[in-house]
Design an enzyme around this catalytic site. Structure first.
Site, PDB file in Angstrom:
ATOM      1  N   CYS A  58      60.577   5.190  75.281  1.00  0.00           N
ATOM      2  CA  CYS A  58      59.131   5.123  75.226  1.00  0.00           C
ATOM      3  C   CYS A  58      58.561   6.501  75.553  1.00  0.00           C
ATOM      4  CB  CYS A  58      58.511   4.116  76.188  1.00  0.00           C
ATOM      5  SG  CYS A  58      59.072   2.449  75.890  1.00  0.00           S
ATOM      6  N   ARG A 111      61.774   9.199  71.397  1.00  0.00           N
ATOM      7  CA  ARG A 111      62.023   8.381  72.588  1.00  0.00           C
ATOM      8  C   ARG A 111      61.939   6.889  72.306  1.00  0.00           C
ATOM      9  NH1 ARG A 111      61.541  11.522  77.158  1.00  0.00           N
ATOM     10  NH2 ARG A 111      61.282   9.686  78.446  1.00  0.00           N
ATOM     11  N   TRP A 138      60.031   1.765  72.698  1.00  0.00           N
ATOM     12  CA  TRP A 138      61.378   1.227  72.472  1.00  0.00           C
ATOM     13  C   TRP A 138      61.405  -0.064  73.292  1.00  0.00           C
ATOM     14  CZ3 TRP A 138      65.744  -0.238  75.198  1.00  0.00           C
ATOM     15  CH2 TRP A 138      66.924  -0.369  74.442  1.00  0.00           C
ATOM     16  N   ASN A 180      56.070   3.263  80.624  1.00  0.00           N
ATOM     17  CA  ASN A 180      57.460   3.484  80.228  1.00  0.00           C
ATOM     18  C   ASN A 180      58.317   3.087  81.416  1.00  0.00           C
ATOM     19  OD1 ASN A 180      59.947   4.508  79.438  1.00  0.00           O
ATOM     20  ND2 ASN A 180      59.401   6.633  79.860  1.00  0.00           N
ATOM     21  N   GLY A 181      59.301   2.221  81.193  1.00  0.00           N
ATOM     22  CA  GLY A 181      60.176   1.797  82.291  1.00  0.00           C
ATOM     23  C   GLY A 181      60.382   0.296  82.242  1.00  0.00           C
ATOM     24  N   GLU A 220      84.073  10.486  69.360  1.00  0.00           N
ATOM     25  CA  GLU A 220      82.741  11.030  69.069  1.00  0.00           C
ATOM     26  C   GLU A 220      82.408  10.906  67.575  1.00  0.00           C
ATOM     27  OE1 GLU A 220      80.206  11.626  70.544  1.00  0.00           O
ATOM     28  OE2 GLU A 220      79.036  13.023  69.339  1.00  0.00           O
ATOM     29  N   LYS A 251      79.229   8.896  65.998  1.00  0.00           N
ATOM     30  CA  LYS A 251      78.245   9.522  65.095  1.00  0.00           C
ATOM     31  C   LYS A 251      78.077   8.679  63.839  1.00  0.00           C
ATOM     32  CE  LYS A 251      76.619  11.586  67.112  1.00  0.00           C
ATOM     33  NZ  LYS A 251      76.852  11.930  68.449  1.00  0.00           N
ATOM     34  N   GLU A 296      76.371   5.173  64.496  1.00  0.00           N
ATOM     35  CA  GLU A 296      74.977   5.120  64.950  1.00  0.00           C
ATOM     36  C   GLU A 296      73.971   5.506  63.867  1.00  0.00           C
ATOM     37  OE1 GLU A 296      74.888   9.173  67.674  1.00  0.00           O
ATOM     38  OE2 GLU A 296      73.590   7.549  68.250  1.00  0.00           O
ATOM     39  N   HIS A 335      99.466  -1.312  67.597  1.00  0.00           N
ATOM     40  CA  HIS A 335      99.471  -2.349  68.637  1.00  0.00           C
ATOM     41  C   HIS A 335      98.363  -3.379  68.415  1.00  0.00           C
ATOM     42  CE1 HIS A 335     102.631  -0.355  70.833  1.00  0.00           C
ATOM     43  NE2 HIS A 335     101.970   0.789  70.694  1.00  0.00           N
ATOM     44  N   LYS A 393      66.321   8.255  71.910  1.00  0.00           N
ATOM     45  CA  LYS A 393      67.056   9.452  72.326  1.00  0.00           C
ATOM     46  C   LYS A 393      67.351   9.460  73.815  1.00  0.00           C
ATOM     47  CE  LYS A 393      68.495  13.723  71.622  1.00  0.00           C
ATOM     48  NZ  LYS A 393      69.799  13.802  70.953  1.00  0.00           N
TER      49      LYS A 393
HETATM   50  O1  M6R Z   1      70.913  12.297  77.434  1.00  0.00           O
HETATM   51  P1  M6R Z   1      72.319  11.816  77.645  1.00  0.00           P
HETATM   52  O2  M6R Z   1      73.333  12.822  77.246  1.00  0.00           O
HETATM   53  O3  M6R Z   1      72.558  11.342  79.049  1.00  0.00           O
HETATM   54  O4  M6R Z   1      72.466  10.588  76.686  1.00  0.00           O
HETATM   55  C1  M6R Z   1      73.628   9.809  76.683  1.00  0.00           C
HETATM   56  C2  M6R Z   1      73.694   8.941  75.468  1.00  0.00           C
HETATM   57  O5  M6R Z   1      72.621   8.048  75.426  1.00  0.00           O
HETATM   58  C3  M6R Z   1      73.689   9.763  74.170  1.00  0.00           C
HETATM   59  O6  M6R Z   1      74.704  10.711  74.175  1.00  0.00           O
HETATM   60  C4  M6R Z   1      73.885   8.843  72.944  1.00  0.00           C
HETATM   61  O7  M6R Z   1      75.148   8.285  72.973  1.00  0.00           O
HETATM   62  C5  M6R Z   1      73.647   9.624  71.660  1.00  0.00           C
HETATM   63  N1  M6R Z   1      72.632   8.978  70.877  1.00  0.00           N
HETATM   64  C6  M6R Z   1      74.840   9.706  70.782  1.00  0.00           C
HETATM   65  O8  M6R Z   1      74.586  10.436  69.632  1.00  0.00           O
END
Ligand code: M6R
Length: 596
Positions: free
Chosen positions: A2, A27, A73, A99-100, A473, A477, A480, A496, A591
């Site tokens: 948010c 956000r 969000w 926000n929260g 990773e 990517k 997501e 396995h 984000k």
């Molecule tokens: O701001 P942060 O690095 O603490 O965020 C952690 C995760 O939320 C962040 O890396 C998330 O997994 C990304 N969207 C991945 O691309």
């Protein structure tokens, strides 16, 4: 999670609010709204969807000198118009954005609001209705605001308009980030400085349990207990151009392209100009006292932490564990006499990581945060901070922050060695060149993504040792942003169980950058090839074999994640692009994850 904007000043607030919301959209982007005070009333407009959907709804001109805005969000209540912010009290006197997460909102509702019908399913509406209920008992707005805040359990960043006092804007913060922006003709409140950097670079940081009364020319800060706070503003070191997309279609591609420059920026920040590493001596001393380092992180930062563990153990010789922040509380490890906690977070605001920091601080354990956000919550609350110097990362999918975290962890580990007279700085600068070489041919990955990934509902990434960490990773990517179900596996682990999922045409990306593990991963690839998988090999000049579809430059093997992740980022980007997905704002995500 948010984004909040608020404005009180001499000019029209609408433009300011909308520009800020557009910049805060990273956000959260399931709904948005603004409220503007003008001619004795507060007009609220809100809409499911993006800021552009909201803009389409607004009358023109919409004029006022006081306003608040929100991009959401959803946590409580589905993302729809009714649950979008701002929310108003029954009489319309108070209107606020939040926000929260308010953990005890149901309890507060039954205690205070039996006679106030709620119109949304949000925790936020309880706050605004409670303030009105209390004001009707004779409390002033300030008293009702403070009383309500002191009853809340959870996190909040709030901006509130009182229709009967349009020369002030009320603000409060606990755990969720909030800054006051100081302009010549206005005061603003924003979740992130980028929301009003076009108008001011002067900000005051707010701390937990502080409230602020803003007028167009003043900001009076107090604690909830009534103690007056005087705090100097800081200059936000972001440039308006850092947050523009420029010629790029998406921030994600821009940020992938920026990675060589980020490595160079880290070299200049963390070296002494004579080719030697220069890391803050206090952070180094802290780490050198550790009998074990505990890296705490989420998502991409967690994946960077897995690589960091290799550095801290193999280079610096310090036992290191990596923890998923949200799991830490259930799996708290046995701690030795000198544990040191290293928090990795691009945003520096991730609630799960912060929760661990708060608990470990209570136990007195030293903390270091590696973050991209100077002045962020994790940075402020840790004993030491090392910055990523990556510039704002706006795409939800993290790219340059991952490589920056790995580079910083490498420099930190190297700086802990007895002698720092080595080739680290030179090696990193060669890596930056090799990154450029990969990025210069990025179109190749569009063809590879089309060929291997587009037709498939799932994909597997296999690697061993360091390559395995990068595979995790790469899979994150891809899933997501393209919604192709993707998993990263240690090559030896497939047989396995997971190999049962391999069918004719299943894409398997085999990453092989380490000479020691290359023969093994090639064997694992044969196992899936013989079951019909389409294997895409990503190897290096040192490990390449005939037929490998993608060969990237070699580098010292410990640094290979910095290079090998780029093809995976690009594959994900082009797969999402080809599928017509919203690359920078994938569904259901935000984000900065500021709720636990
Ligand atoms: O701001 P942060 O690095 O603490 O965020 C952690 C995760 O939320 C962040 O890396 C998330 O997994 C990304 N969207 C991945 O691309």
């Amino acid at each position: 999670m948010c984004g909040i904007t608020g404005y009180i000043g001499r000019e029209n607030c609408t433009e300011h609010l909308l520009k800020g919301l557009t910049r805060l959209e990273y956000r959260g982007y399931d709904s948005a709204g603004i409220s503007v005070y003008g001619n004795g009333s507060v007009r609220t407009f809100k809409q499911k969807g993006r800021i552009d959907d909201l803009k389409a709804l607004l009358p023109s001109p919409l004029y006022g000198n006081l306003g608040i805005g929100h991009t959401r969000w959803a946590t409580h209540g589905e993302p729809n118009q009714k649950n979008a912010h701002p929310h108003s009290s029954s009489s319309g006197r108070y209107t606020l954005v939040h926000n929260g997460v308010i953990e005890n909102y149901e309890e507060l509702q039954s205690k205070w609001l039996q006679n106030a019908p709620l119109t949304s399913s949000t925790d936020t509406e309880v706050i605004v209705q409670m303030i009105e209920t209390l004001s009707l008992t004779g409390l002033s707005t300030k008293e009702a605001f403070i009383f309500t805040l002191s009853e809340l359990k959870g996190s909040y960043a709030i901006a509130m308009i009182d229709r009967d006092a349009p020369d002030e804007l009320w603000v409060a913060k606990n755990k969720s980030p909030l800054l006051i922006g100081l302009g010549d003709t206005f005061m603003s409140v924003v979740s992130d400085a980028i929301a009003s950097i076009h108008a001011t670079n002067q900000y005051i940081e707010l701390k937990d349990e502080e409230i602020v009364r803003l007028t167009s020319s003043s900001a009076s800060i107090e604690t909830l207990q009534g103690e007056e706070i005087k705090r100097k503003p800081f200059k936000a070191s972001i440039d308006d151009s850092d947050i523009e997309k420029g010629p790029y279609m998406h921030y994600m591609l821009k940020e992938i392209d920026e990675q060589p420059a980020v490595i160079r920026s880290l070299i200049s920040h963390y070296s002494d100009g004579k080719g030697e590493i220069d890391i803050s001596s206090s952070a180094k001393e802290c780490l050198l006292k550790a009998d074990r380092i505990h890296i705490v992180a989420c998502g991409t930062s967690y994946h960077a932490g897995l690589v960091g563990k290799e550095y801290l153990e193999k280079i610096a010789g310090i036992p290191t564990e990596v923890h998923i922040a949200s799991e830490f509380v259930y799996n708290t490890p046995l701690l030795g006499s000198h544990p040191v906690f290293l928090y990795l977070s691009q945003s520096g605001e991730t609630a799960d990581s912060r929760a661990v920091l708060v608990e470990m601080k209570k136990l007195g354990y030293p903390s270091i945060t590696i973050t991209n956000a100077k002045g962020s919550t994790l940075s402020r609350e840790s004993d030491h901070t090392l910055l990523l110097h990556a510039g704002p990362e706006i795409a939800v999918a993290s790219t340059k922050a991952y490589t920056a975290q790995i580079a910083v962890l490498y420099l930190v580990a190297k700086s802990l060695m007895k002698t720092t007279r080595d080739s680290s700085i030179k090696d990193l600068s060669r890596v930056a060149q090799s990154m450029e070489a990969i990025i210069d041919h990025k179109e190749n990955y569009q063809a590879l993504a089309k060929h291997y990934l587009l037709e498939s509902r799932n994909a597997f990434f296999i690697g061993r040792a360091m390559d395995y960490h990068v595979c995790l990773e790469g899979a994150l990517k891809l899933k997501e942003i393209s919604y192709i179900q993707s998993e990263g596996f240690a090559g030896g682990e497939l047989k396995h169980g997971t190999i049962a999922l391999i069918e004719e045409g299943t894409p398997v990306i085999a990453l092989t950058t380490q000479t020691g593990t290359d023969p093994n991963i090639r064997n694992n690839a044969k196992e899936v090839l013989s079951r019909g998988a389409h294997v895409l090999f990503i190897s290096t000049e040192n490990t390449k074999k005939e037929g490998d579809q993608n060969v990237i430059p070699s580098c010292p093997e410990l640094l290979s994640p910095l290079l090998s992740v780029i093809p995976l980022q690009l594959l994900a980007y082009y797969a999402a692009l080809e599928k017509g997905c919203d690359v920078d704002k994938p569904r259901n995500l935000a984000k900065s994850v500021t709720v636990e």
